[in-house]
Design an enzyme around this catalytic site. Sequence first.
Site, mmCIF file in Angstrom:
data_model
loop_
_atom_site.group_PDB
_atom_site.id
_atom_site.type_symbol
_atom_site.label_atom_id
_atom_site.label_comp_id
_atom_site.label_asym_id
_atom_site.label_seq_id
_atom_site.Cartn_x
_atom_site.Cartn_y
_atom_site.Cartn_z
ATOM 1 C CG HIS A 126 -6.945 0.826 7.515
ATOM 2 N ND1 HIS A 126 -5.735 1.455 7.682
ATOM 3 C CD2 HIS A 126 -6.820 0.068 6.392
ATOM 4 C CE1 HIS A 126 -4.906 1.092 6.714
ATOM 5 N NE2 HIS A 126 -5.535 0.261 5.915
ATOM 6 C CG ASN B 120 -2.208 0.784 0.948
ATOM 7 O OD1 ASN B 120 -2.325 1.466 -0.067
ATOM 8 N ND2 ASN B 120 -3.157 0.694 1.861
#
Length: 484
Positions: free
Chosen positions: A370, A339
């Site tokens: 998140h 990521n």
Amino acid sequence: RETPSPSPPRITTAFCFVCLLQINFVACQLFALLAAFWFRIYLSPSHASSAVRHAFATLFGIYFAVFCFGWYSIHLFVLVMMNYGIMNMASIPNIHRYSFLVAMGYLTLCHISRIYIFHYGILTTDFSGPLMIITQKITTLACQLHDGIGRQAEELTAEQNRLAVKSRPSLLEYLSYLLNFMSIIAGPCSNYKDYIAFIEGRHVHMKLLEVNWKQKGYDRLPDPSPTGAVMYKLCITLVSLILFLTLTKNFPMAYIIDNEFLDKTPFLARLGYLYVVTQAAKPKYYFAWTLADAVNNAAGYGFSGVDEKGTFRWDLLSNLNIWNIETATSFKMYIENWNIQTAAWLKRVCYDRAPWYPTALTFILSALWHGIYPGYYFTFLTGILITLAARAIRNNCRHYFLSSVPLKIAYDIVTWVVTQLAVCYTVAPFVMLAVEPTIKFYKSVYFHMHILSILVLLLLPIRPQTHSLRRAQNQAMMNSVKSK
């Protein structure tokens, strides 16, 4: 004979909804891929003005968002327009603070609403994904605008200077940057100046001008094509999809806390199976991120320059480096190649700006971004501990193994094994989400990584972080400039 009881209506409906969302996601990305090729060929900067390119990218992005997420897409547009108001009304010294608070606050409220409206894990693909990407872009633009207008050049790092935005964008530029069809569904986040240079047709030449082409036998700047890079990434996408369909369902993460499995399987075998199920969970991320990268490249966006061999590179927006992930010999190396664009965002808006404890604050922001599932916080708090322990071991021990090739090879093998197991240990709660299975898992493996990390931090001296040293050097330089 007893008649089997039907599935609860809520679960059946949710499962169908998930399937529909996943189908919509893939359909939108494939259509975006075709639209990207068309965009590069027929709406190139030589055929269309910047305004037309901005408008096309925005309208298609809005259409994809509505098609994929229905009325939930209103959250995207509300957040975008709220922050446009902040960007134009807030004072420059506070623009990055207000934008950050509003964007992260709205995202967190949406995460909380999902917890109470939907059951754990039911919505694997939903509007929060695009909302997370838009939050990254909003905060990135706000920080770079603050750097460009509200700070002196001497106060900025080289990267902050390069990416600083000197004027507020127009509404069309702002909407295009946040809602363009290439990144609205799966990202990645890019820098505002890079995106504007792409729309205006300066993106590739900016990177090529850094190379002395006369020495390489070229009379003028070449025009690199992304077709080869797109085809290569589509092959990776296809392989990832096949692995996802064959491995992920056969090796579920939930099996590592199954009572029968725990009773019959030795500790080392459980660690081995943990590695297998973690590997099986990766292909879906490889698929989504590589396809998103290919979409951007197909539109002509993502050129990053030329490597040492003279090969054109199209990895400016790549979200992962699979080879470096699978061969990582340190926790830091693994994180930096997984990521990638989110890691870059965290560095630019948090790590480089944190007044204290940058590592801890960066992990906490990553968890909050998140969502609010407890498993995320178990993962990122564990990540802080393991990162600090790994840094202490590397700083105190690595130089002893560089004196000979055999020692270096042995060191790399051991650190690869430990790194891969540490990552598996850390990310398991991220997949499990809830508290009970997470605690059960950590008990089953005796909290061994937590204990070892704490022992390392207690026994090994901790050297000053590069971040702290760099901050002290920058402050000293600023003081010197002011005194002069």
